[in-house]
Write a protein that holds these residues in place. Structure first.
Motif, mmCIF file in Angstrom:
data_model
loop_
_atom_site.group_PDB
_atom_site.id
_atom_site.type_symbol
_atom_site.label_atom_id
_atom_site.label_comp_id
_atom_site.label_asym_id
_atom_site.label_seq_id
_atom_site.Cartn_x
_atom_site.Cartn_y
_atom_site.Cartn_z
ATOM 1 N N UNK A 1 29.220 93.301 12.869
ATOM 2 C CA UNK A 1 28.528 93.045 11.604
ATOM 3 C C UNK A 1 28.957 91.677 11.086
ATOM 4 N N UNK A 2 27.986 90.827 10.751
ATOM 5 C CA UNK A 2 28.253 89.526 10.146
ATOM 6 C C UNK A 2 27.817 89.585 8.688
ATOM 7 N N UNK A 3 28.752 89.309 7.786
ATOM 8 C CA UNK A 3 28.475 89.313 6.349
ATOM 9 C C UNK A 3 28.349 87.858 5.892
ATOM 10 N N UNK A 4 27.144 87.445 5.514
ATOM 11 C CA UNK A 4 26.901 86.072 5.089
ATOM 12 C C UNK A 4 27.185 85.906 3.597
ATOM 13 N N UNK A 5 27.880 84.822 3.266
ATOM 14 C CA UNK A 5 28.063 84.369 1.888
ATOM 15 C C UNK A 5 27.263 83.064 1.762
ATOM 16 N N UNK A 6 26.156 83.108 1.041
ATOM 17 C CA UNK A 6 25.268 81.943 0.998
ATOM 18 C C UNK A 6 25.899 80.778 0.249
ATOM 19 N N UNK A 7 25.361 79.595 0.455
ATOM 20 C CA UNK A 7 25.808 78.412 -0.277
ATOM 21 C C UNK A 7 25.383 78.516 -1.737
ATOM 22 N N UNK A 8 25.989 77.723 -2.595
ATOM 23 C CA UNK A 8 25.584 77.703 -4.002
ATOM 24 C C UNK A 8 24.156 77.169 -4.139
ATOM 25 N N UNK A 9 23.424 77.811 -5.021
ATOM 26 C CA UNK A 9 22.062 77.469 -5.428
ATOM 27 C C UNK A 9 20.963 78.059 -4.565
ATOM 28 N N UNK A 10 21.121 78.258 -3.239
ATOM 29 C CA UNK A 10 20.156 79.137 -2.578
ATOM 30 C C UNK A 10 20.421 80.593 -2.956
ATOM 31 N N UNK A 11 20.107 81.503 -2.073
ATOM 32 C CA UNK A 11 20.328 82.925 -2.335
ATOM 33 C C UNK A 11 20.503 83.654 -1.014
ATOM 34 N N UNK A 12 20.550 84.988 -1.098
ATOM 35 C CA UNK A 12 20.812 85.786 0.101
ATOM 36 C C UNK A 12 19.687 85.680 1.131
ATOM 37 N N UNK A 13 18.450 85.455 0.659
ATOM 38 C CA UNK A 13 17.336 85.320 1.593
ATOM 39 C C UNK A 13 17.524 84.077 2.466
ATOM 40 N N UNK A 14 17.960 82.988 1.842
ATOM 41 C CA UNK A 14 18.195 81.761 2.605
ATOM 42 C C UNK A 14 19.281 81.980 3.648
ATOM 43 N N UNK A 15 20.351 82.675 3.262
ATOM 44 C CA UNK A 15 21.444 82.926 4.205
ATOM 45 C C UNK A 15 20.989 83.792 5.365
ATOM 46 N N UNK A 16 20.211 84.825 5.074
ATOM 47 C CA UNK A 16 19.799 85.740 6.130
ATOM 48 C C UNK A 16 18.873 85.057 7.137
ATOM 49 N N UNK B 1 24.599 101.561 13.286
ATOM 50 C CA UNK B 1 25.776 101.774 14.135
ATOM 51 C C UNK B 1 26.570 100.471 14.202
ATOM 52 N N UNK B 2 27.655 100.409 13.460
ATOM 53 C CA UNK B 2 28.468 99.201 13.342
ATOM 54 C C UNK B 2 29.892 99.514 13.777
ATOM 55 N N UNK B 3 30.460 98.619 14.570
ATOM 56 C CA UNK B 3 31.838 98.784 15.030
ATOM 57 C C UNK B 3 32.772 98.431 13.881
ATOM 58 N N UNK B 4 33.623 99.368 13.499
ATOM 59 C CA UNK B 4 34.470 99.180 12.311
ATOM 60 C C UNK B 4 35.490 98.055 12.471
ATOM 61 N N UNK B 5 35.808 97.681 13.708
ATOM 62 C CA UNK B 5 36.809 96.642 13.936
ATOM 63 C C UNK B 5 36.186 95.306 14.329
ATOM 64 N N UNK B 6 34.874 95.176 14.133
ATOM 65 C CA UNK B 6 34.182 93.935 14.505
ATOM 66 C C UNK B 6 33.310 93.447 13.347
ATOM 67 N N UNK B 7 33.929 93.345 12.197
ATOM 68 C CA UNK B 7 33.247 92.874 11.000
ATOM 69 C C UNK B 7 33.720 91.452 10.713
ATOM 70 N N UNK B 8 32.770 90.542 10.601
ATOM 71 C CA UNK B 8 33.069 89.131 10.397
ATOM 72 C C UNK B 8 32.404 88.624 9.126
ATOM 73 N N UNK B 9 33.106 87.742 8.417
ATOM 74 C CA UNK B 9 32.527 87.043 7.266
ATOM 75 C C UNK B 9 32.086 85.660 7.719
#
Length: 218
Positions: free
Chosen positions: A18-33, A91-99
């Protein structure tokens, strides 16, 4: 607000990173995804969170948001809720989560990532700054930080966050004993496709290393 990206040929029986995106300032989550399929259209599930403070609307009528002045405690709670929801749905591997912190989102990815070092596998910071230390608590503790894998990708022409800052972060993380990689790219503050592809290779390399370690310890 959280958005989710599933691989093009999602397999329910496979435990995905699982990759958890933190978007840049001023865009939003849609831009990050939008960066998720460039990173990989088949190897990982991705989610993107919206920063808590809204600045206004962009030309499409979508909110522009910022992590500035956001409470790390509140963001951590939101991230944990988002990860828990994603794991219930997929189905996400609990030990493979990345920011993955994009631009100024790297600062918050580091902050929350260090706090959750026992629960995530690593942090990728792309063209973004390292946070300053909190006045009331350490930014990270060495035993926890050493559990993380860190990928720093930075544009050599990034005037917003100069390359020298990323180099200092690399040196700090290396001195702290973390498993850190530092890659430079011929770009400015934009998130280059090559950065994302290298993050994908980094994640896959970590998975292969885990497999090799299991074989060696049997």
């Amino acid at each position: 607000v959280v958005r989710t990206y599933l691989p093009s040929q999602y397999e329910r029986n496979y435990a995905y990173p699982l990759v958890v995106f933190f978007h840049a300032n001023e865009p939003n989550e849609e831009a990050a995804l939008g960066f998720a399929p460039i990173l990989s259209d088949r190897n990982a599930i991705a989610i993107a969170l919206r920063a808590p403070r809204t600045l206004g609307l962009n030309h499409d009528g979508l909110p522009t948001c910022t992590w500035d002045d956001a409470s790390t405690d509140d963001v951590e709670e939101s991230v944990l809720d988002a990860i828990a929801h994603a794991r219930r749905q997929h189905h996400i591997h609990s030990e493979r989560i990345y920011f993955a912190g994009l631009g100024d989102g790297a600062r918050m990815a580091y902050r929350v990532g260090f706090r959750l070092a026992d629960r995530i596998a690593g942090i990728a910071a792309l063209n973004g700054p390292f946070p300053t230390a909190d006045a009331d608590r350490p930014l990270f503790r060495l035993p926890q930080a050493r559990k993380l894998k860190i990928f720093i990708g930075h544009g050599i022409e990034n005037a917003h966050c100069p390359l020298a800052q990323a180099d200092r972060t690399f040196r700090l993380m290396y001195a702290a004993g973390t498993n850190v990689r530092f890659h430079q790219y011929p770009t400015n503050r934009d998130i280059a496709d090559d950065m994302l592809r290298d993050v994908n290779r980094w994640i896959i390399g970590n998975l292969n290393a885990e497999t090799d370690q299991l074989i060696l310890t049997r």
